[in-house]
Design an enzyme around this catalytic site. Sequence first.
Site, mmCIF file in Angstrom:
data_model
loop_
_atom_site.group_PDB
_atom_site.id
_atom_site.type_symbol
_atom_site.label_atom_id
_atom_site.label_comp_id
_atom_site.label_asym_id
_atom_site.label_seq_id
_atom_site.Cartn_x
_atom_site.Cartn_y
_atom_site.Cartn_z
ATOM 1 N N SER A 193 -3.998 2.727 -8.988
ATOM 2 C CA SER A 193 -4.811 3.957 -9.012
ATOM 3 C C SER A 193 -5.463 4.007 -10.387
ATOM 4 O O SER A 193 -4.913 3.454 -11.360
ATOM 5 C CB SER A 193 -3.915 5.182 -8.827
ATOM 6 N N TYR A 211 4.105 9.191 -11.170
ATOM 7 C CA TYR A 211 3.138 8.418 -10.374
ATOM 8 C C TYR A 211 2.315 7.476 -11.274
ATOM 9 O O TYR A 211 2.145 6.290 -10.961
ATOM 10 C CB TYR A 211 2.235 9.410 -9.639
ATOM 11 N N ALA A 212 1.822 8.018 -12.402
ATOM 12 C CA ALA A 212 1.000 7.192 -13.302
ATOM 13 C C ALA A 212 1.810 6.016 -13.847
ATOM 14 O O ALA A 212 1.295 4.897 -13.960
ATOM 15 C CB ALA A 212 0.449 8.048 -14.448
ATOM 16 N N ALA A 213 3.089 6.277 -14.161
ATOM 17 C CA ALA A 213 3.941 5.191 -14.673
ATOM 18 C C ALA A 213 4.064 4.078 -13.639
ATOM 19 O O ALA A 213 4.002 2.886 -13.968
ATOM 20 C CB ALA A 213 5.321 5.745 -15.029
ATOM 21 N N ASN A 216 0.811 -1.226 0.000
ATOM 22 C CA ASN A 216 0.000 0.000 0.000
ATOM 23 C C ASN A 216 0.845 1.278 0.000
ATOM 24 O O ASN A 216 0.393 2.313 -0.489
ATOM 25 C CB ASN A 216 -0.924 -0.029 1.223
ATOM 26 N N LYS A 268 1.945 3.407 -11.169
ATOM 27 C CA LYS A 268 0.660 2.756 -10.878
ATOM 28 C C LYS A 268 0.227 1.851 -12.036
ATOM 29 O O LYS A 268 -0.492 0.867 -11.835
ATOM 30 C CB LYS A 268 -0.404 3.810 -10.553
HETATM 31 P P1 NAI Z 1 -0.835 8.483 2.670
HETATM 32 O O1 NAI Z 1 0.166 9.450 2.166
HETATM 33 O O2 NAI Z 1 -1.926 8.997 3.545
HETATM 34 O O3 NAI Z 1 -0.101 7.279 3.423
HETATM 35 C C1 NAI Z 1 0.978 6.609 2.823
HETATM 36 C C2 NAI Z 1 1.843 6.003 3.900
HETATM 37 O O4 NAI Z 1 2.950 5.358 3.246
HETATM 38 C C3 NAI Z 1 2.444 7.043 4.856
HETATM 39 O O5 NAI Z 1 2.205 6.644 6.197
HETATM 40 C C4 NAI Z 1 3.927 7.035 4.535
HETATM 41 O O6 NAI Z 1 4.752 7.297 5.665
HETATM 42 C C5 NAI Z 1 4.124 5.620 4.006
HETATM 43 N N1 NAI Z 1 5.306 5.504 3.142
HETATM 44 C C6 NAI Z 1 5.661 6.328 2.140
HETATM 45 N N2 NAI Z 1 6.834 5.938 1.629
HETATM 46 C C7 NAI Z 1 7.238 4.846 2.320
HETATM 47 C C8 NAI Z 1 8.384 4.005 2.267
HETATM 48 N N3 NAI Z 1 9.371 4.227 1.391
HETATM 49 N N4 NAI Z 1 8.462 2.964 3.128
HETATM 50 C C9 NAI Z 1 7.488 2.751 4.037
HETATM 51 N N5 NAI Z 1 6.388 3.522 4.157
HETATM 52 C C10 NAI Z 1 6.264 4.565 3.296
HETATM 53 O O7 NAI Z 1 -1.434 7.758 1.373
HETATM 54 P P2 NAI Z 1 -2.881 7.116 1.085
HETATM 55 O O8 NAI Z 1 -3.719 8.157 0.458
HETATM 56 O O9 NAI Z 1 -3.369 6.366 2.249
HETATM 57 O O10 NAI Z 1 -2.482 6.133 -0.100
HETATM 58 C C11 NAI Z 1 -2.149 4.778 0.099
HETATM 59 C C12 NAI Z 1 -1.924 4.139 -1.270
HETATM 60 O O11 NAI Z 1 -3.079 4.322 -2.084
HETATM 61 C C13 NAI Z 1 -0.754 4.745 -2.051
HETATM 62 O O12 NAI Z 1 -0.082 3.738 -2.762
HETATM 63 C C14 NAI Z 1 -1.436 5.688 -3.007
HETATM 64 O O13 NAI Z 1 -0.662 5.917 -4.163
HETATM 65 C C15 NAI Z 1 -2.719 4.925 -3.309
HETATM 66 N N6 NAI Z 1 -3.797 5.770 -3.808
HETATM 67 C C16 NAI Z 1 -4.268 6.828 -3.054
HETATM 68 C C17 NAI Z 1 -5.278 7.623 -3.554
HETATM 69 C C18 NAI Z 1 -5.816 8.786 -2.800
HETATM 70 O O14 NAI Z 1 -6.625 9.545 -3.372
HETATM 71 N N7 NAI Z 1 -5.459 8.999 -1.539
HETATM 72 C C19 NAI Z 1 -5.865 7.365 -4.890
HETATM 73 C C20 NAI Z 1 -5.317 6.225 -5.572
HETATM 74 C C21 NAI Z 1 -4.316 5.458 -5.035
#
Ligand code: NAI
Length: 244
Positions: A137, A150-152, A85, A154
């Site tokens: 995504s 990011y798109a690449a 995630n 996902k």
């Molecule tokens: P968020 O930013 O609220 O949480 C992401 C978490 O990942 C954070 O706690 C961060 O510390 C952790 N993280 C980041 N890099 C890390 C690393 N190198 N090692 C370990 N932990 C790391 O993000 P959210 O919104 O909860 O998104 C979760 C997933 O869902 C992501 O992959 C995001 O791309 C995807 N996503 C989110 C959308 C949205 O609208 N929020 C839409 C589509 C996909």
Amino acid sequence: MFNSKICVVTGAAQGIGRTVVERFANNGATMVYALDMNGDVLNEAFMNQSNVKPIVVDICDRPAITDLVEQIKSDYGRVDVLVNNAGITRDALIENMTEQDWDLVVDVNLKGVFNVTQAIAPIMVAQDYGSIITMSSVVGTDGNIGQSNYAATKGGVIAMTKTWAKEFARKGAQVRANCVAPGFVETPMTADLPEKVLDMMKDKTPLSRMATPEDIANGVEFLASDKSSFITGQVLKIDGGLVL
Ligand code: NAI
């Protein structure tokens, strides 16, 4: 639903990841390993949950991931569910995107997913059971202005997931790999977007709202559970009809 299951969730400190950890933990998982690099938020989130083990780790740190998976193996001897995630954004139009921002997003969102899956998948194949869910995504299939990097990534995780579905099945293992592709979700990742952009997103979404982390956790829970035992290599869009 997850009785006696050992689960691993990355990006677990907040947003979607945190909700997914809580879902597994509250549905009987024996242990949920909650991985995140943000130790303060992570430890605070799961202070009182006896079947959640917060682990401060960067998914880009391959030796640390290897050590952790060895530890899980010696603690429980198995891993049943992996949720890839963790993900980040560094948005800019292509003409303005720095090499650093390209590399960072690819490192976390693509190679990080590869790192954790490469360490855990052999355990699942050996035990002939497992479900891997990776957070894609809708921009991974349809693109988005300002998100070349990011798109690449996902789109890349969808291709990796289909590859894994084929590889694990060829080994004769009941190990499944699927993606969840959210639209716009109310989490810290989207909290800083301007109100104007958020309103535009809601207007473009047929169901007229953003997703909650619970909406996304519902799909993850289904794909992690035995209710989806004949589903592999798929992408489950949870986007209120945004991309049709
Ligand atoms: P968020 O930013 O609220 O949480 C992401 C978490 O990942 C954070 O706690 C961060 O510390 C952790 N993280 C980041 N890099 C890390 C690393 N190198 N090692 C370990 N932990 C790391 O993000 P959210 O919104 O909860 O998104 C979760 C997933 O869902 C992501 O992959 C995001 O791309 C995807 N996503 C989110 C959308 C949205 O609208 N929020 C839409 C589509 C996909």
